[in-house]
Enzyme design. Structure first.
Site, PDB file in Angstrom:
ATOM      1  N   HIS A   1      -0.722  -5.713  56.080  1.00  0.00           N
ATOM      2  CA  HIS A   1       0.258  -4.640  55.914  1.00  0.00           C
ATOM      3  C   HIS A   1       0.355  -4.196  54.461  1.00  0.00           C
ATOM      4  O   HIS A   1       1.337  -3.603  54.039  1.00  0.00           O
ATOM      5  CB  HIS A   1       1.615  -5.040  56.503  1.00  0.00           C
ATOM      6  CG  HIS A   1       1.655  -4.751  57.976  1.00  0.00           C
ATOM      7  ND1 HIS A   1       0.632  -5.109  58.800  1.00  0.00           N
ATOM      8  CD2 HIS A   1       2.559  -4.120  58.751  1.00  0.00           C
ATOM      9  CE1 HIS A   1       0.912  -4.713  60.030  1.00  0.00           C
ATOM     10  NE2 HIS A   1       2.082  -4.106  60.030  1.00  0.00           N
TER      11      HIS A   1
ATOM     12  N   ASP B   1      12.567  -6.271  55.392  1.00  0.00           N
ATOM     13  CA  ASP B   1      13.148  -5.363  56.395  1.00  0.00           C
ATOM     14  C   ASP B   1      12.374  -5.416  57.708  1.00  0.00           C
ATOM     15  O   ASP B   1      12.882  -5.018  58.753  1.00  0.00           O
ATOM     16  CB  ASP B   1      13.114  -3.915  55.883  1.00  0.00           C
ATOM     17  CG  ASP B   1      14.053  -3.716  54.707  1.00  0.00           C
ATOM     18  OD1 ASP B   1      14.893  -4.593  54.473  1.00  0.00           O
ATOM     19  OD2 ASP B   1      13.930  -2.683  54.029  1.00  0.00           O
TER      20      ASP B   1
ATOM     21  N   GLU C   1      22.031  -2.522  51.449  1.00  0.00           N
ATOM     22  CA  GLU C   1      20.901  -1.638  51.136  1.00  0.00           C
ATOM     23  C   GLU C   1      21.413  -0.199  51.049  1.00  0.00           C
ATOM     24  O   GLU C   1      22.631   0.039  51.074  1.00  0.00           O
ATOM     25  CB  GLU C   1      19.780  -1.749  52.187  1.00  0.00           C
ATOM     26  CG  GLU C   1      18.976  -3.037  52.077  1.00  0.00           C
ATOM     27  CD  GLU C   1      17.593  -2.978  52.707  1.00  0.00           C
ATOM     28  OE1 GLU C   1      17.194  -1.888  53.171  1.00  0.00           O
ATOM     29  OE2 GLU C   1      16.907  -4.012  52.734  1.00  0.00           O
TER      30      GLU C   1
HETATM   31  P1  FAD Z   1      -1.558  -8.853  53.640  1.00  0.00           P
HETATM   32  O1  FAD Z   1      -1.498  -7.399  53.497  1.00  0.00           O
HETATM   33  O2  FAD Z   1      -2.474  -9.387  54.655  1.00  0.00           O
HETATM   34  O3  FAD Z   1      -1.886  -9.522  52.215  1.00  0.00           O
HETATM   35  C1  FAD Z   1      -1.206  -9.117  51.039  1.00  0.00           C
HETATM   36  C2  FAD Z   1      -1.771  -9.848  49.823  1.00  0.00           C
HETATM   37  O4  FAD Z   1      -1.479 -11.232  49.938  1.00  0.00           O
HETATM   38  C3  FAD Z   1      -3.291  -9.759  49.702  1.00  0.00           C
HETATM   39  O5  FAD Z   1      -3.645  -9.790  48.343  1.00  0.00           O
HETATM   40  C4  FAD Z   1      -3.766 -11.010  50.390  1.00  0.00           C
HETATM   41  O6  FAD Z   1      -5.039 -11.418  49.957  1.00  0.00           O
HETATM   42  C5  FAD Z   1      -2.679 -11.991  50.002  1.00  0.00           C
HETATM   43  N1  FAD Z   1      -2.473 -13.021  51.014  1.00  0.00           N
HETATM   44  C6  FAD Z   1      -2.284 -12.869  52.342  1.00  0.00           C
HETATM   45  N2  FAD Z   1      -2.105 -14.064  52.915  1.00  0.00           N
HETATM   46  C7  FAD Z   1      -2.181 -14.974  51.935  1.00  0.00           C
HETATM   47  C8  FAD Z   1      -2.076 -16.372  51.885  1.00  0.00           C
HETATM   48  N3  FAD Z   1      -1.857 -17.101  52.976  1.00  0.00           N
HETATM   49  N4  FAD Z   1      -2.206 -16.988  50.693  1.00  0.00           N
HETATM   50  C9  FAD Z   1      -2.423 -16.281  49.561  1.00  0.00           C
HETATM   51  N5  FAD Z   1      -2.539 -14.960  49.541  1.00  0.00           N
HETATM   52  C10 FAD Z   1      -2.408 -14.311  50.720  1.00  0.00           C
HETATM   53  N6  FAD Z   1       8.021  -6.091  51.471  1.00  0.00           N
HETATM   54  C11 FAD Z   1       9.213  -6.523  51.046  1.00  0.00           C
HETATM   55  O7  FAD Z   1       9.303  -7.285  50.082  1.00  0.00           O
HETATM   56  N7  FAD Z   1      10.366  -6.131  51.669  1.00  0.00           N
HETATM   57  C12 FAD Z   1      10.365  -5.344  52.766  1.00  0.00           C
HETATM   58  O8  FAD Z   1      11.402  -5.036  53.315  1.00  0.00           O
HETATM   59  C13 FAD Z   1       9.109  -4.890  53.260  1.00  0.00           C
HETATM   60  N8  FAD Z   1       9.032  -4.122  54.365  1.00  0.00           N
HETATM   61  C14 FAD Z   1       7.827  -3.720  54.840  1.00  0.00           C
HETATM   62  C15 FAD Z   1       7.762  -2.945  55.997  1.00  0.00           C
HETATM   63  C16 FAD Z   1       6.555  -2.537  56.496  1.00  0.00           C
HETATM   64  C17 FAD Z   1       6.500  -1.701  57.764  1.00  0.00           C
HETATM   65  C18 FAD Z   1       5.358  -2.865  55.803  1.00  0.00           C
HETATM   66  C19 FAD Z   1       4.029  -2.381  56.303  1.00  0.00           C
HETATM   67  C20 FAD Z   1       5.393  -3.626  54.639  1.00  0.00           C
HETATM   68  C21 FAD Z   1       6.630  -4.064  54.138  1.00  0.00           C
HETATM   69  N9  FAD Z   1       6.721  -4.834  52.985  1.00  0.00           N
HETATM   70  C22 FAD Z   1       7.942  -5.276  52.554  1.00  0.00           C
HETATM   71  C23 FAD Z   1       5.535  -5.151  52.174  1.00  0.00           C
HETATM   72  C24 FAD Z   1       4.949  -6.494  52.587  1.00  0.00           C
HETATM   73  O9  FAD Z   1       5.796  -7.547  52.220  1.00  0.00           O
HETATM   74  C25 FAD Z   1       3.618  -6.740  51.879  1.00  0.00           C
HETATM   75  O10 FAD Z   1       2.743  -5.675  52.094  1.00  0.00           O
HETATM   76  C26 FAD Z   1       2.991  -8.025  52.378  1.00  0.00           C
HETATM   77  O11 FAD Z   1       1.900  -8.337  51.545  1.00  0.00           O
HETATM   78  C27 FAD Z   1       2.519  -7.857  53.787  1.00  0.00           C
HETATM   79  O12 FAD Z   1       2.237  -9.100  54.357  1.00  0.00           O
HETATM   80  P2  FAD Z   1       0.880  -9.281  55.131  1.00  0.00           P
HETATM   81  O13 FAD Z   1       0.965 -10.562  55.870  1.00  0.00           O
HETATM   82  O14 FAD Z   1       0.545  -8.100  55.939  1.00  0.00           O
HETATM   83  O15 FAD Z   1      -0.097  -9.431  53.869  1.00  0.00           O
END
Ligand code: FAD
Length: 547
Positions: free
Chosen positions: A125, A186, A297
Site C-alpha cells: 500500500h 485509519d 482528527e
Molecule cells: P508496503 O507498502 O508493502 O511496504 C512499505 C515499506 O515497508 C517498503 O519499503 C517495504 O519494503 C517495507 N516493509 C514492508 N514490510 C516490511 C517488513 N516486514 N520489514 C521491513 N520492512 C518492510 N499510514 C499511516 O501512518 N496512517 C494512516 O492512517 C494510513 N492510512 C492509509 C490508508 C490507505 C488506504 C493506504 C493505502 C495507506 C495508508 N497509510 C497510512 C500508509 C501506510 O501506513 C504505508 O503505506 C504502509 O507502508 C503500508 O503498509 P504495507 O503493509 O502495505 O507496506
C-alpha cells in the site's frame, strides 16, 4: 499532455522525472541509479555483465521451506499508488524466518559481484514503489506463516505477531481477550512491517504516540542475513533504527505489540468550522487536555457543493436533523472529528457528561453537530467500507498521487492560508486529512523524522486520479499541484517534513534527515552494508558499497 503543461514540466525537474518514469520504466534495461546527484556514486559500481543472472540461478540451490517464483511476478511490480512499476526477477514466498535469512545471507555472501536487492512487500500500500525491487527479489511477507499470533494477558499485555500480519487480523484476535493495540492507522488492511517501517499515525497518536512507539520487541533479519531480537534493552540501536527506518536496516519478521483494554463502542462526533484558526485552536485544545477524546482528527472541504452527502459517506449520524439543514454553499469548511470510547454496561451517563463538557469548550458552527454511535470494530475498520464501495465502481485501482506532510504548529496558519486559500480550488479528488499531534508523548529515538516542534500537524492529501484525464482530476494536474505545495513549503521555510517520504536525489534525502543523516548512514553501514534492502525507497543504491 498539452504544450503549455509540457513547458511547465520542463522547468520542474521532479514532476518531469516522475512523468518520465511512469512512461519509461518498463523500458529500463537494467536497474537504474535514480539518485542523479548521488554523492556515493564514486564508490564501487559493480560490474554490469550478466552477474544478475548468475546470482539469480544460484537462488535455486537454496534449501527453503517456501519457494521462489521466477515468472508471472507482475503483481509484485504494483502498489496502491499505481505510479511506479518495477518488475522483480524473483518473488520469495517464505514459510519461515529462516527462508528470509537464508536468502539474504546468500546474497550478502555473494558480495559486490551480485547486483541483487531485496524488498519486503507487506500489503503493497505504498505510493511510490517503496516495496518494489527492479530486477531484484521481492519477499511476499504475507506468506510468512511461521508464527501464530499469541496474545499475552497480564499487567502489561501484548501480542506477538508476524511482520506480514495485517492489523485487521490483530484487532480480531486480540478482541477475543478483551484487548487491542492502542495506536492505529485509519485503515487496517496494512501489515505490521509496512507501518512500523514508517510510523503508523492516526487520531490516537496524540495520546499514545504512533504505532512505532507501542512496540516492545522486534525480530529482525538484517542486510547480512542475521536474525536478531531487539528491544529497548537488547540491541537497542537496531530496534530504534528499524522503527520508522523505511525498511533500510532489516526485515521485521516478528513484533511484540503493546495492548490495552478494548472498548466495545464509540461515540463518533463531527462538527464544522468556517474559520481555520478556530478549528485548529480547538484541535490543539483537545490534544492538550487531560481528560479528552480518545481520537482527534479533521478534514478540509474546499468548494464541494453537496458536501454533506460526500462528507458522511462512512458515517451515519444519529442526530442529523438540525445538521441536515446546513448547506455549505461551496465554502471552505473544516470538519473536526472526535471519538470517545465506552462500554454500554459502564458509566454511560458519566460519558455523556464528559462529552457534553468537552463539546461545550469548542467553538464550532452550532448547527453542525453530527453524532453517531458504532462498535469499536466498525469505527476502526471504517475505511474498508469506502474501499468496498470504490472497488465496486472500479475506482480503487486508479493512480494515487498522495502527499503526506508534517507541518509545525507555529507555521500551520501560514500553510493553511496559502494551500487551502490559493493553491487548492477544490477537494473533489479525495479527502484532505489534518490534525495535530503531541510529540512530547512520542519516543524520539526512532528513525522517524519529524518537525522540530512539540506540536505538529499531519496533513494528508489523499488524491485519486482519473486514468487518462487531462483535466483537474487527472494525474498530471494533481502532481503539479503537489509540487506547488512542496515548493511553497520550501520557499516559506516552514520546517515541514514529509511523512512516507519520497525523494529522488541524495541532497533531498540529506535535507529530509537533517542532523540525523549521519546516524542514518552509519546505521546503514552497520546493518545493511551492501545496500541490499528496500531499494524502492531510493535512498541508498547498490553502488553504496563499503566492502
Ligand atoms: P508496503 O507498502 O508493502 O511496504 C512499505 C515499506 O515497508 C517498503 O519499503 C517495504 O519494503 C517495507 N516493509 C514492508 N514490510 C516490511 C517488513 N516486514 N520489514 C521491513 N520492512 C518492510 N499510514 C499511516 O501512518 N496512517 C494512516 O492512517 C494510513 N492510512 C492509509 C490508508 C490507505 C488506504 C493506504 C493505502 C495507506 C495508508 N497509510 C497510512 C500508509 C501506510 O501506513 C504505508 O503505506 C504502509 O507502508 C503500508 O503498509 P504495507 O503493509 O502495505 O507496506
Amino acid at each position: 499532455m498539452g504544450s503549455a503543461s509540457l513547458s511547465f514540466l520542463k522547468q520542474n525537474n521532479i514532476i518531469h522525472l516522475k512523468i518520465l518514469m511512469i512512461l519509461f520504466l518498463s523500458c529500463i534495461p537494467d536497474r537504474t541509479n535514480l539518485c542523479s546527484n548521488n554523492s556515493f556514486a564514486t564508490l564501487t559500481v559493480p560490474p554490469r555483465f550478466n552477474s544478475t543472472n548468475i546470482s539469480l540461478s544460484s537462488l535455486e540451490t537454496l534449501t527453503l521451506d517456501g519457494y521462489f517464483s521466477f515468472e508471472n511476478n507482475h503483481h509484485a511490480a504494483k502498489d496502491f499508488g499505481n505510479l511506479y512499476h518495477f518488475l522483480p526477477s524473483a518473488v520469495l514466498h517464505p514459510k519461515s524466518v529462516s527462508d528470509i535469512s537464508t536468502t539474504i545471507r546468500h546474497i550478502f555472501k555473494m558480495g559486490s559481484a551480485s547486483e541483487l536487492t531485496v524488498a519486503a512487500r507487506g500489503h503493497a500500500h505504498s505510493i511510490q514503489g517503496q516495496a518494489q525491487a527492479h530486477q531484484g527479489i521481492v519477499i511476499n511477507m504475507e506468506s510468512l506463516q511461521g508464527l501464530k499470533m499469541q496474545v499475552h494477558t497480564g499487567d502489561m499485555p501484548y501480542v506477538d505477531v508476524s511482520g506480514g500480519e495485517l492489523w485487521i487480523n490483530i484487532l480480531h484476535e486480540t478482541l477475543k481477550h478483551g484487548l487491542a493495540p492502542k495506536s492505529w492507522t485509519d485503515y487496517l488492511h496494512l501489515t505490521v512491517g509496512g507501518t512500523l517501517s514508517n510510523a503508523g499515525i492516526s487520531g490516537q497518536a496524540f495520546q499514545h504516540g504512533p504505532q512505532i512507539n507501542n512496540v516492545y520487541q522486534l525480530e529482525v533479519v538484517t542486510g547480512k542475513g542475521e536474525v536478531v531480537t531487539c528491544s529497548e534493552k537488547q540491541n537497542a540501536d537496531l530496534f530504534y533504527a528499524v522503527l520508522g527506518g523505511l525498511g533500510q536496516f532489516g526485515i521485521i519478521t516478528r513484533a511484540r505489540i503493546s495492548l490495552g483494554p478494548a472498548p466495545k463502542m464509540v461515540k463518533w462526533i463531527r462538527v464544522l468550522y468556517s474559520e481555520f484558526s478556530t478549528f485548529s485552536k480547538d484541535q490543539e485544545h483537545l490534544i492538550s487536555s487531560e481528560n479528552s477524546f480518545d481520537y482527534v482528527e479533521g478534514f478540509v472541504n474546499i468548494n464541494r457543493t453537496g458536501l454533506l452527502n460526500n462528507w458522511r459517506s462512512s458515517f451515519s449520524p444519529k442526530d442529523p436533523l438540525q445538521a441536515n439543514e446546513f448547506t455549505s454553499d461551496g465554502r471552505t469548511l473544516y470538519s473536526l472529528e472526535m471519538v470517545k470510547y465506552f462500554n454500554p454496561d459502564e458509566t454511560k451517563t458519566m460519558n455523556q457528561q464528559d462529552i457534553k463538557k468537552l463539546l461545550s469548550q469548542l467553538n464550532y458552527i452550532p448547527s453542525t453537530l453530527f453524532l453517531s454511535e458504532v462498535s469499536y470494530v466498525e469505527f476502526l475498520d471504517r475505511v474498508h467500507v469506502s474501499e468496498k464501495k470504490l472497488r465496486a465502481k472500479g475506482l480503487w485501482e486508479v493512480p494515487h498521487p498522495w502527499l503526506n506532510l508534517l507541518v509545525p504548529k507555529s507555521r500551520i496558519s501560514v500553510f493553511a492560508e496559502e494551500i487551502f486559500g490559493n493553491i487548492l480550488t477544490h477537494t473533489s479528488n479525495g479527502p484532505i486529512i489534518i490534525y495535530p499531534v503531541n510529540q512530547s508523548k512520542w519516543n524520539n529515538k526512532t528513525s522517524l523524522v519529524t518537525p522540530d516542534e512539540d506540536i505538529f500537524y499531519l496533513v494528508a492529501f489523499l488524491s485519486s486520479a482519473v486514468p487518462s484525464s487531462t483535466g483537474t482530476d487527472g494525474l498530471e494536474h494533481i502532481l503539479i499541484q503537489n509540487k506547488r505545495i512542496l515548493d511553497f513549503c520550501a520557499t516559506a521555510q516552514l520546517g515541514m517534513k514529509q511523512y512516507l517520504p519520497h525523494y529522488n536525489t541524495r541532497e533531498e534525502w540529506q535535507t529530509h534527515f537533517g542532523s540525523l543523516w549521519e546516524v542514518f548512514v552509519q546505521r546503514k553501514s552497520n546493518y545493511d552494508p551492501l545496500a541490499i534492502l528496500a531499494p524502492g525507497q531510493r535512498i541508498f543504491q547498490k553502488a553504496v558499497r563499503t566492502s
